[in-house]
Design a protein around this motif. Structure first.
Motif, mmCIF file in Angstrom:
data_model
loop_
_atom_site.group_PDB
_atom_site.id
_atom_site.type_symbol
_atom_site.label_atom_id
_atom_site.label_comp_id
_atom_site.label_asym_id
_atom_site.label_seq_id
_atom_site.Cartn_x
_atom_site.Cartn_y
_atom_site.Cartn_z
ATOM 1 N N ARG A 71 -6.628 -13.490 -16.407
ATOM 2 C CA ARG A 71 -7.414 -12.330 -16.837
ATOM 3 C C ARG A 71 -8.754 -12.224 -16.124
ATOM 4 O O ARG A 71 -9.411 -11.204 -16.174
ATOM 5 C CB ARG A 71 -7.614 -12.371 -18.336
ATOM 6 N N LYS A 72 -9.191 -13.301 -15.464
ATOM 7 C CA LYS A 72 -10.483 -13.281 -14.770
ATOM 8 C C LYS A 72 -10.433 -12.508 -13.453
ATOM 9 O O LYS A 72 -11.464 -12.185 -12.892
ATOM 10 C CB LYS A 72 -10.954 -14.704 -14.484
ATOM 11 N N LEU A 73 -9.238 -12.215 -12.971
ATOM 12 C CA LEU A 73 -9.105 -11.535 -11.679
ATOM 13 C C LEU A 73 -9.670 -10.126 -11.751
ATOM 14 O O LEU A 73 -9.517 -9.436 -12.750
ATOM 15 C CB LEU A 73 -7.628 -11.464 -11.250
ATOM 16 N N GLU A 74 -10.289 -9.720 -10.655
ATOM 17 C CA GLU A 74 -10.792 -8.344 -10.556
ATOM 18 C C GLU A 74 -10.076 -7.679 -9.408
ATOM 19 O O GLU A 74 -10.514 -7.717 -8.264
ATOM 20 C CB GLU A 74 -12.301 -8.364 -10.348
ATOM 21 N N ILE A 75 -8.935 -7.089 -9.715
ATOM 22 C CA ILE A 75 -8.093 -6.465 -8.694
ATOM 23 C C ILE A 75 -8.332 -4.970 -8.725
ATOM 24 O O ILE A 75 -8.342 -4.364 -9.748
ATOM 25 C CB ILE A 75 -6.595 -6.781 -8.927
ATOM 26 N N SER A 111 0.806 -1.227 0.000
ATOM 27 C CA SER A 111 0.000 0.000 0.000
ATOM 28 C C SER A 111 0.838 1.275 0.000
ATOM 29 O O SER A 111 0.404 2.303 -0.524
ATOM 30 C CB SER A 111 -0.962 0.008 1.187
ATOM 31 N N ASP A 112 2.034 1.231 0.534
ATOM 32 C CA ASP A 112 2.885 2.420 0.542
ATOM 33 C C ASP A 112 3.809 2.485 -0.680
ATOM 34 O O ASP A 112 4.658 3.356 -0.769
ATOM 35 C CB ASP A 112 3.709 2.488 1.831
ATOM 36 N N LYS A 113 3.606 1.557 -1.614
ATOM 37 C CA LYS A 113 4.423 1.522 -2.835
ATOM 38 C C LYS A 113 3.503 1.354 -4.056
ATOM 39 O O LYS A 113 3.430 0.278 -4.649
ATOM 40 C CB LYS A 113 5.418 0.382 -2.753
ATOM 41 N N PRO A 114 2.795 2.402 -4.443
ATOM 42 C CA PRO A 114 1.826 2.286 -5.540
ATOM 43 C C PRO A 114 2.434 1.804 -6.855
ATOM 44 O O PRO A 114 1.768 1.112 -7.625
ATOM 45 C CB PRO A 114 1.244 3.692 -5.671
ATOM 46 N N GLU A 115 3.702 2.130 -7.099
ATOM 47 C CA GLU A 115 4.327 1.662 -8.349
ATOM 48 C C GLU A 115 4.486 0.144 -8.338
ATOM 49 O O GLU A 115 4.320 -0.521 -9.369
ATOM 50 C CB GLU A 115 5.676 2.360 -8.596
ATOM 51 N N LEU A 116 4.758 -0.442 -7.175
ATOM 52 C CA LEU A 116 4.853 -1.900 -7.077
ATOM 53 C C LEU A 116 3.474 -2.538 -7.130
ATOM 54 O O LEU A 116 3.318 -3.641 -7.683
ATOM 55 C CB LEU A 116 5.591 -2.315 -5.803
ATOM 56 N N GLN A 117 2.472 -1.858 -6.597
ATOM 57 C CA GLN A 117 1.105 -2.361 -6.709
ATOM 58 C C GLN A 117 0.702 -2.467 -8.179
ATOM 59 O O GLN A 117 0.084 -3.452 -8.583
ATOM 60 C CB GLN A 117 0.115 -1.437 -5.992
ATOM 61 N N GLN A 118 1.057 -1.465 -8.963
ATOM 62 C CA GLN A 118 0.726 -1.491 -10.392
ATOM 63 C C GLN A 118 1.378 -2.685 -11.080
ATOM 64 O O GLN A 118 0.749 -3.356 -11.898
ATOM 65 C CB GLN A 118 1.172 -0.197 -11.074
ATOM 66 N N ILE A 119 2.632 -2.927 -10.769
ATOM 67 C CA ILE A 119 3.338 -4.069 -11.357
ATOM 68 C C ILE A 119 2.683 -5.366 -10.925
ATOM 69 O O ILE A 119 2.461 -6.273 -11.736
ATOM 70 C CB ILE A 119 4.835 -4.041 -10.969
ATOM 71 N N TYR A 120 2.343 -5.466 -9.640
ATOM 72 C CA TYR A 120 1.690 -6.663 -9.103
ATOM 73 C C TYR A 120 0.374 -6.928 -9.838
ATOM 74 O O TYR A 120 0.098 -8.059 -10.244
ATOM 75 C CB TYR A 120 1.451 -6.491 -7.604
ATOM 76 N N VAL A 121 -0.421 -5.884 -10.029
ATOM 77 C CA VAL A 121 -1.699 -6.029 -10.732
ATOM 78 C C VAL A 121 -1.469 -6.466 -12.178
ATOM 79 O O VAL A 121 -2.129 -7.387 -12.673
ATOM 80 C CB VAL A 121 -2.512 -4.714 -10.668
ATOM 81 N N LEU A 122 -0.536 -5.832 -12.865
ATOM 82 C CA LEU A 122 -0.257 -6.190 -14.260
ATOM 83 C C LEU A 122 0.186 -7.647 -14.391
ATOM 84 O O LEU A 122 -0.302 -8.376 -15.264
ATOM 85 C CB LEU A 122 0.815 -5.270 -14.849
ATOM 86 N N LEU A 123 1.085 -8.074 -13.526
ATOM 87 C CA LEU A 123 1.554 -9.455 -13.580
ATOM 88 C C LEU A 123 0.437 -10.433 -13.234
ATOM 89 O O LEU A 123 0.274 -11.465 -13.904
ATOM 90 C CB LEU A 123 2.740 -9.653 -12.641
ATOM 91 N N SER A 124 -0.325 -10.112 -12.203
ATOM 92 C CA SER A 124 -1.411 -10.999 -11.791
ATOM 93 C C SER A 124 -2.458 -11.139 -12.892
ATOM 94 O O SER A 124 -2.919 -12.244 -13.185
ATOM 95 C CB SER A 124 -2.070 -10.485 -10.509
ATOM 96 N N LYS A 125 -2.814 -10.029 -13.527
ATOM 97 C CA LYS A 125 -3.808 -10.079 -14.603
ATOM 98 C C LYS A 125 -3.255 -10.753 -15.854
ATOM 99 O O LYS A 125 -4.008 -11.344 -16.621
ATOM 100 C CB LYS A 125 -4.337 -8.696 -14.914
#
Length: 69
Positions: free
Chosen positions: A65-69, A47-61
């Motif tokens: 592709r069915k994930l709703e993050i 939560s304190d690293k939004p740039e890493l959250q974006q990467i995490y979401v991109l990799l997870s999706k």
């Protein structure tokens, strides 16, 4: 903060598997399992690293592709 030597067996196993199988057949983790609770926990930890959250979401999706993050 792990010693790199501790990661070597994991890396070696991953490389061995990639030589023998297609990546989509050996994929593991919360995205492939659709483990939304773990994904939420990971997002909270980042939560304190939004740039890493974006990467995490991109990799997870890209894994599921069915994930709703």
């Amino acid at each position: 903060e792990l010693e790199f030597d501790h990661l070597l067996p994991l890396i070696q196993t991953m490389v061995k598997n990639l030589k023998q199988k297609r990546p989509e057949h050996i994929q593991t983790g919360p995205a492939i399992r659709e483990d939304n609770q773990t994904i939420r926990q990971h997002m909270e930890l980042l939560s304190d690293k939004p740039e890493l959250q974006q990467i995490y979401v991109l990799l997870s999706k890209s894994i599921n592709r069915k994930l709703e993050i």
